[in-house]
Each structure stands twice: as structure tokens, then as C-alpha cells.
Design a protein around this motif. Structure first.
Motif, PDB file in Angstrom:
ATOM      1  N   LYS A 100       0.905  -1.228   0.069  1.00  0.00           N
ATOM      2  CA  LYS A 100       0.125  -0.125   0.134  1.00  0.00           C
ATOM      3  C   LYS A 100       0.927   1.229   0.188  1.00  0.00           C
ATOM      4  O   LYS A 100       1.588   1.376   0.891  1.00  0.00           O
ATOM      5  CB  LYS A 100      -1.025   0.069   1.241  1.00  0.00           C
ATOM      6  CG  LYS A 100      -1.908   1.048   1.001  1.00  0.00           C
ATOM      7  CD  LYS A 100      -3.007   0.962   2.389  1.00  0.00           C
ATOM      8  CE  LYS A 100      -4.068   2.057   2.101  1.00  0.00           C
ATOM      9  NZ  LYS A 100      -5.242   1.814   3.227  1.00  0.00           N
ATOM     10  N   VAL A 101       0.647   1.947  -1.052  1.00  0.00           N
ATOM     11  CA  VAL A 101       1.673   3.253  -1.239  1.00  0.00           C
ATOM     12  C   VAL A 101       0.891   4.360  -0.940  1.00  0.00           C
ATOM     13  O   VAL A 101      -0.198   4.596  -1.673  1.00  0.00           O
ATOM     14  CB  VAL A 101       2.329   3.163  -2.729  1.00  0.00           C
ATOM     15  CG1 VAL A 101       3.060   4.607  -2.915  1.00  0.00           C
ATOM     16  CG2 VAL A 101       2.923   2.118  -2.969  1.00  0.00           C
ATOM     17  N   ALA A 102       1.233   5.312   0.133  1.00  0.00           N
ATOM     18  CA  ALA A 102       0.568   6.433   0.535  1.00  0.00           C
ATOM     19  C   ALA A 102       0.875   7.765  -0.355  1.00  0.00           C
ATOM     20  O   ALA A 102       0.123   8.459  -0.766  1.00  0.00           O
ATOM     21  CB  ALA A 102       0.752   6.765   1.999  1.00  0.00           C
ATOM     22  N   ALA A 148       8.664   8.549  -1.418  1.00  0.00           N
ATOM     23  CA  ALA A 148       7.810   7.442  -1.297  1.00  0.00           C
ATOM     24  C   ALA A 148       7.135   7.023   0.189  1.00  0.00           C
ATOM     25  O   ALA A 148       8.375   6.942   1.136  1.00  0.00           O
ATOM     26  CB  ALA A 148       8.074   6.234  -2.140  1.00  0.00           C
ATOM     27  N   GLU A 149       5.892   6.918   0.313  1.00  0.00           N
ATOM     28  CA  GLU A 149       5.603   6.368   1.547  1.00  0.00           C
ATOM     29  C   GLU A 149       4.615   5.121   1.689  1.00  0.00           C
ATOM     30  O   GLU A 149       3.775   5.199   0.774  1.00  0.00           O
ATOM     31  CB  GLU A 149       4.699   7.452   2.603  1.00  0.00           C
ATOM     32  CG  GLU A 149       5.391   8.690   2.944  1.00  0.00           C
ATOM     33  CD  GLU A 149       6.435   8.453   4.054  1.00  0.00           C
ATOM     34  OE1 GLU A 149       6.208   7.447   4.579  1.00  0.00           O
ATOM     35  OE2 GLU A 149       7.286   9.520   4.113  1.00  0.00           O
ATOM     36  N   PHE A 150       5.248   4.249   2.186  1.00  0.00           N
ATOM     37  CA  PHE A 150       4.504   2.876   1.857  1.00  0.00           C
ATOM     38  C   PHE A 150       4.382   1.956   3.049  1.00  0.00           C
ATOM     39  O   PHE A 150       4.962   2.044   3.911  1.00  0.00           O
ATOM     40  CB  PHE A 150       5.076   2.086   0.601  1.00  0.00           C
ATOM     41  CG  PHE A 150       6.655   2.033   0.762  1.00  0.00           C
ATOM     42  CD1 PHE A 150       7.171   0.743   1.106  1.00  0.00           C
ATOM     43  CD2 PHE A 150       7.233   3.098   0.224  1.00  0.00           C
ATOM     44  CE1 PHE A 150       8.692   0.749   1.436  1.00  0.00           C
ATOM     45  CE2 PHE A 150       8.843   2.785   0.522  1.00  0.00           C
ATOM     46  CZ  PHE A 150       9.463   1.736   0.901  1.00  0.00           C
ATOM     47  N   ALA A 151       3.790   0.789   2.976  1.00  0.00           N
ATOM     48  CA  ALA A 151       3.903  -0.185   3.865  1.00  0.00           C
ATOM     49  C   ALA A 151       3.251  -1.562   3.215  1.00  0.00           C
ATOM     50  O   ALA A 151       2.328  -1.615   2.496  1.00  0.00           O
ATOM     51  CB  ALA A 151       2.902  -0.036   5.108  1.00  0.00           C
ATOM     52  N   HIS A 173      12.293  -1.056   0.630  1.00  0.00           N
ATOM     53  CA  HIS A 173      13.117   0.137   1.321  1.00  0.00           C
ATOM     54  C   HIS A 173      12.615   1.372   0.451  1.00  0.00           C
ATOM     55  O   HIS A 173      12.585   1.126  -0.802  1.00  0.00           O
ATOM     56  CB  HIS A 173      14.483  -0.207   1.459  1.00  0.00           C
ATOM     57  CG  HIS A 173      14.741  -1.493   2.322  1.00  0.00           C
ATOM     58  ND1 HIS A 173      15.108  -1.525   3.650  1.00  0.00           N
ATOM     59  CD2 HIS A 173      14.800  -2.722   1.973  1.00  0.00           C
ATOM     60  CE1 HIS A 173      15.371  -2.674   4.207  1.00  0.00           C
ATOM     61  NE2 HIS A 173      15.140  -3.498   3.073  1.00  0.00           N
ATOM     62  N   ARG A 174      12.834   2.465   1.180  1.00  0.00           N
ATOM     63  CA  ARG A 174      12.974   3.851   0.395  1.00  0.00           C
ATOM     64  C   ARG A 174      14.279   4.165   0.045  1.00  0.00           C
ATOM     65  O   ARG A 174      15.162   4.475   0.928  1.00  0.00           O
ATOM     66  CB  ARG A 174      12.187   4.806   1.366  1.00  0.00           C
ATOM     67  CG  ARG A 174      12.073   6.172   0.667  1.00  0.00           C
ATOM     68  CD  ARG A 174      11.159   7.096   1.490  1.00  0.00           C
ATOM     69  NE  ARG A 174      11.785   7.375   2.626  1.00  0.00           N
ATOM     70  CZ  ARG A 174      11.105   8.115   3.722  1.00  0.00           C
ATOM     71  NH1 ARG A 174       9.968   8.240   3.527  1.00  0.00           N
ATOM     72  NH2 ARG A 174      11.715   8.251   4.891  1.00  0.00           N
ATOM     73  N   PRO A 175      14.621   4.362  -1.206  1.00  0.00           N
ATOM     74  CA  PRO A 175      15.879   4.769  -1.642  1.00  0.00           C
ATOM     75  C   PRO A 175      16.184   6.171  -1.269  1.00  0.00           C
ATOM     76  O   PRO A 175      15.458   7.078  -0.808  1.00  0.00           O
ATOM     77  CB  PRO A 175      15.881   4.793  -3.153  1.00  0.00           C
ATOM     78  CG  PRO A 175      14.791   3.984  -3.469  1.00  0.00           C
ATOM     79  CD  PRO A 175      13.814   4.008  -2.328  1.00  0.00           C
TER      80      PRO A 175
END
Length: 591
Positions: A514-516, A583-586, A576-578
Motif C-alpha cells: 500500500k503506497v500512501a 515514497a511512503e508505503f507499507a 525500502h525507500r531509496p
């Protein structure tokens, strides 16, 4: 002249009024709590994206005449899109379940929906025909129930609906199927429904069917029919005691009872005796508990214990989540080892009823029709009580249908250790005692995929080669035969378990992300051997580490794994976030 004309007009009005007063007058519909919503819906001015919300409001609060308008729109194919017709039918079913409210007037049109080519419409219509007791639907339901090519769940639903419409007419058919069905599953289906209307006859037929069952036959459906009835388990226990099944069948029956949180004493005792399993152990003394704790510390093996925890026959993961993946009925166990002493862990397995937190205390409800429901309270309103059972299934019970409600015990079955060796129990306690502590069993701190789904009914073409995009969309993304699968605490998904489940060397698994806030996201695989990976419907050239640009929203991550091409027997996937990405995600967790 004027007076003469006036006299004629008055005479004509008198005649008209006299005729009007002699005509039958239809009673006005009772006042509606959703009159304005219904008027808006009838106007045709509601945007399509808002139709679902309006229909739900009407079904939740409207009267029987409001529901009739909704039903008529569903019946008229072409008025509403298929998805809306399907969801609206479910709303009508909910109104029947929670408020005992059915649409007014003639409901025989439900028969046309039973013949729908849309599976969701057909399934709900079969249920509604029974809930509304539509007599004219009986023959259509009978055709479905007696057609051996029909899916088993639809046959069972049709038989249940028939039993609600006419128990007398259905009784003989059920007895015939229970005695002469061509397979154990057919006999089980009939016995399960027969228990609703004739529990004594059903118990006799159940004991006969179980006696000839082999170790590959699943007795779950038969047991469910009796566990749902007041005193049903007692009646079945007597029949089984008189006509006992094989020991392996009794053991399978016990496992099913425990997996759904039922330990009905009479039935459990009879089955345990036949299976050769000792009765529930007595709680340990203070000295015995100290000895067990010492043994757990010195001889317990957490790796072996996790394997015990994941065993299907124990059903631990149906109720409990670890690292946020697993059942949502019992408490999440991710940190139990760090937060609780070993004595508490040991006693929680041996005697789950010793210390139940209020949120996990069950309620046992008996309805006016003699049905038994047991589970945790998921919701309670002025109209209905919603219980969630050990499998996560929610049942809505109208308040006016509740005859008695009492506090139950833990959904975790007492006596679970009967299915373990002593060494397995020690290893399980060791595993639980390590959860949440630094090391291999620490609480998850990364976006690591823990909850997966595995495709269980894979067409041979998908096994033999990587599918084209259109085939992937049709047979994978739109497939309905997905089952839950969970990684170990460290994030490793054991592929041998999936191969065993599907009986194929090539398996398809799917997780969700899920990408916020959209942006670049880095994915890390433990191995790319034998891997084909898609995100949504896009084929990704995956390496052990790769980046993708994803928009906000829910994304499906699908993998085809050819286990014969892999050296690693597990799958591990992290996100992971580069550096520099916004990007915000879970990952999506849960059951």
C-alpha cells in the motif's frame, strides 16, 4: 339559466364523489426513515459512484417497501451495473439477517436471479430465497442441489435454503442423500443440513457415515452441522459412542473442533477415547511448573518450536498473528516472549482459560431457533450482535432472535497439547518465549512481506510456461482460488509448504503493497532463481535488488516460482525507500 347550469354541475360532482368513495382505497406506505434518499434514487440523478452508498443507507434504515424498490431494480437486468446489483443483494441479505426485514410483496422474481450467470448474484440469491422463504423458488433450488456438476458450496446453500422454505419436503431428500450419496462429501453435505431440521436422524446417519470414512475424508462439515445446534454435540456424541468411527477419523474430528475453538465436553470425551488420546491434562503443580520452565530453558528449540506453531492441525496461525501476519482473533504474539515470563507462556498453552483478557473473552449465544453461536464480540448495535469465530468468520444475530447469552471461555481450545508430544510442547514454549527478544525473533522493523496468498488451483498451462500478459490477467490476477500463506518470523516463506499445498513444483504467490505517497521504491529478494515477478499487470525485470516507481494506491506483487530451478528453499522479499525518494508505503499485513 345560470341556476340550472349550476345545478347540473353540482349533480355531476355529487355523482363523481359518490363513485370515488365506493372505489377501494390502497393503504399508504408507512412513513420511511429514508424517504428523501429513495426519492433521490428514483429521480435518476444520483451519480453512479454514489449509488452504492445510497442503496446501503436505504437497506440499513428503510422499511419493507423501500427494500422492495431496491429488489425490483436488481431484478430488472440493465437498470444497474452488475457490481451494484451484487452488492445490493448482499445489503438485502444483511437487512434480513440483522433486522428480520424482507421486501414487501411478491418475491418470486428471486428465482430468475438464482439462474443468473453471475456467480455472486446467484450465490446471494440462493441464500435470500431461504431467508425470505420463497416457496416458488423451491424447484429451482432442488435442481441445483441435485445436480452433481454443481459446485459443492452452492449445493449445500441450496439444500439449506430448501430446508428453510419447506423442512417437510426437504427431509426425505436429505435422508436419501445422506444414506446413498455417491461420495463422503455428498453424504456430509446432506447430514450437515439435516441437522438443522432433524438432529436425531442426522446424528444416526452421521455416525454411519463416519464409521465408513477413511483417513482422507474430512469430517468437518458433519461436525459443523451439530455444533451449530443447541445440544447437537451431545446428540452426536451418543450416536458416535454407539457406532464408533475409526481412531484416525475421531482424531480428525477432534482436530477440527479444536481449530474452531470448540471443546464441547461430551463430544470431545467420546472422540478422545476412540482416538486413544488422553483426556485434558491437569494443571501442573508449582513444582511441576518449575520443572517445565527449567526444561524449556535448557532443552527447548525455538526453530523446531516455530515449525510446531505453523502446523495446520494445531491451527495456531488461524487465531494468532506473529510479525502482524496471521489470524486476527487472538492477541498478536510478536512480543509475548519479551513481555511475559516463561511461566505465563507455559500456562497459557496448558490452560488458556486461566487468564483471559476482557477483549478475548467469548460470548455464547443461543437463538430462539435453537442455534448456537460462539465467538468474540465484533460489534453490537440496537438491532444485532456480531460475533467473530476462531476462523475469523463474522455472524450477525438479530437481537430479537437471542434467547440466551452467556460469557464463554477462551477461543483457544483447552487440551491442545493432546496433539503434541512432550518434546513438541517444550519446543513450542521455547519459541513463544523468544518472540520479541533481540535476534532472530525480534519484532519486525522493516517493510518485509509476511502475509502472502498462494494460488491453489493452478491451470496446467501456467505450470508449463510463463503466461502472456492477457493470460496472467485472466488466470492469476482475476483468480478466486487464493489461500493465505505466512512467512516465518524472520520473513522467510517456506516454499516446500506451498509445493505440498498445491502439489505442483511451480507456485504462484501474491503480496500487497500500500503506497500512501508515490515515488521510487527499492525491492530486495533473497534469490531471483526461478522467479518471474509482476507488480499489478506489469512484468518486472527483477534482480536481487531493483527499483520501481509506484503511484499512490494498493499494488499487487505477484511471483511465479519454479522451485526446481532454485537452490534456496525460501522466499524473502523486503521493500525500502531509496535515498532521495519521497515514497511512503507499507506492506499489507493481516490474515
Amino acid at each position: 339559466m345560470l341556476n340550472r347550469r349550476l345545478t347540473c354541475v353540482i349533480l355531476q360532482l355529487t355523482i363523481v364523489l359518490s363513485l370515488v368513495t365506493t372505489l377501494p382505497v390502497e393503504a399508504a406506505d408507512p412513513p420511511s426513515a429514508v424517504g428523501s434518499m429513495l426519492t433521490l434514487l428514483k429521480s435518476g440523478r444520483v451519480p453512479e459512484q454514489r449509488l452504492g452508498a445510497i442503496v446501503k443507507l436505504i437497506c440499513d434504515r428503510g422499511n419493507e417497501h423501500d427494500l422492495k424498490f431496491i429488489f425490483d431494480q436488481i431484478v430488472e437486468d440493465g437498470n444497474w451495473p452488475t457490481d451494484l446489483r451484487s452488492s445490493s443483494l448482499q445489503q438485502l441479505s444483511d437487512a434480513s439477517t440483522t433486522r428480520n426485514l424482507s421486501p414487501a410483496g411478491d418475491l418470486s422474481a428471486i428465482t430468475s436471479l438464482i439462474g443468473s450467470n453471475e456467480e455472486s448474484i446467484r450465490t446471494t440469491s440462493i441464500q435470500l430465497a431461504g431467508q425470505w422463504k420463497v416457496a416458488s423458488a423451491f424447484d429451482a433450488l432442488r435442481k441445483i442441489a441435485t445436480n452433481e456438476k454443481t459446485q459443492p458450496d452452492l449445493r449445500t446453500s441450496s439444500l439449506s435454503a430448501m430446508a428453510k422454505i419447506s423442512p417437510e419436503k426437504t427431509n426425505s431428500l436429505l435422508k436419501d442423500l445422506a444414506e446413498n450419496g455417491k461420495s463422503f462429501n455428498q453424504r456430509s453435505m446432506a447430514i450437515q443440513v439435516l441437522a438443522l431440521i432433524d438432529v436425531e436422524s442426522a446424528a444416526t446417519l452421521a455416525s454411519q457415515a463416519l464409521k465408513v470414512a477413511d483417513q482422507r475424508d474430512n469430517p468437518a462439515a458433519i461436525l459443523d452441522g451439530f455444533l451449530d445446534q443447541e445440544n447437537g454435540s451431545v446428540v452426536l456424541a451418543k450416536a458416535i459412542e454407539a457406532t464408533p468411527p475409526a481412531a484416525d477419523t475421531a482424531k480428525l474430528a477432534l482436530r477440527h473442533m479444536f481449530s474452531i475453538g470448540r471443546t464441547d465436553p461430551e463430544l470431545s470425551a467420546v472422540l478422545s477415547k476412540i482416538a486413544g488420546i488422553a483426556g485434558d491434562p491437569k494443571p501442573p503443580t508449582k513444582e511441576e511448573l518449575a520443572a517445565l520452565v527449567k526444561e524449556v530453558n535448557e532443552q527447548g528449540d525455538a526453530v523446531r518450536g516455530e515449525a510446531v506453531f505453523r502446523r495446520q492441525d494445531l491451527s495456531c496461525m488461524k487465531c494468532h498473528a506473529v510479525s502482524k501476519a496471521g489470524g486476527q482473533i487472538g492477541p498478536d504474539l510478536s512480543a509475548i516472549g519479551a513481555s511475559s515470563p516463561i511461566e505465563y507462556v507455559v500456562m497459557s498453552v496448558l490452560d488458556p482459560d486461566q487468564d483471559i483478557k476482557e477483549a478475548y473473552t467469548t460470548r455464547v449465544v443461543i437463538t430462539t431457533r435453537g442455534r448456537i453461536h460462539q465467538g468474540l464480540v465484533a460489534d453490537r448495535t440496537a438491532n444485532a450482535l456480531v460475533l467473530r469465530d476462531a476462523t475469523g468468520k463474522e455472524t450477525s444475530i438479530p437481537i430479537e432472535d437471542i434467547d440466551d447469552e452467556v460469557e464463554g471461555k477462551s477461543l483457544m481450545p483447552k487440551g491442545l497439547v493432546k496433539f503434541m508430544t512432550h518434546a513438541e510442547f517444550i519446543d513450542l514454549a521455547k519459541f513463544l518465549s523468544m518472540l520479541g527478544k533481540p535476534g532472530d525473533y525480534a519484532v519486525r522493523s522493516t517493510q518485509r512481506m509476511q502475509r502472502w496468498r498462494v494460488l491453489t488451483d493452478v491451470p496446467q498451462g501456467l505450470i508449463e510456461e510463463v503466461p502472456t500478459l492477457s493470460t496472467f490477467e485472466d488466470l492469476v490476477l482475476r483468480a478466486s482460488t487464493w489461500e493465505s500463506a505466512y512467512s516465518r518470523v524472520n520473513g522467510d516463506l517456506p516454499l516446500n509448504e506451498l509445493v505440498e499445498k498445491t502439489s505442483q513444483p511451480v507456485v504462484y504467490v501474491q503480496g500487497e503493497l500500500k503506497v500512501a505517497t508515490g515515488g521510487k521504491i527499492e525491492a530486495r529478494l533473497n534469490s531471483v532463481e526461478g522467479v518471474t515477478l509482476w507488480i499489478d499487470d506489469e512484468l518486472i525485470e527483477a534482480d536481487k535488488e531493483f527499483e520501481v516507481e509506484l503511484e499512490a494506491g494498493l499494488h499487487q506483487v505477484s511471483l511465479r516460482l519454479d522451485t526446481e530451478l532454485r537452490q534456496s528453499d525460501v522466499l524473502n522479499l523486503e521493500f525500502h525507500r531509496p535515498s532521495g525518494s519521497k515514497a511512503e508505503f507499507a506492506v499489507v499485513d493481516g490474515q
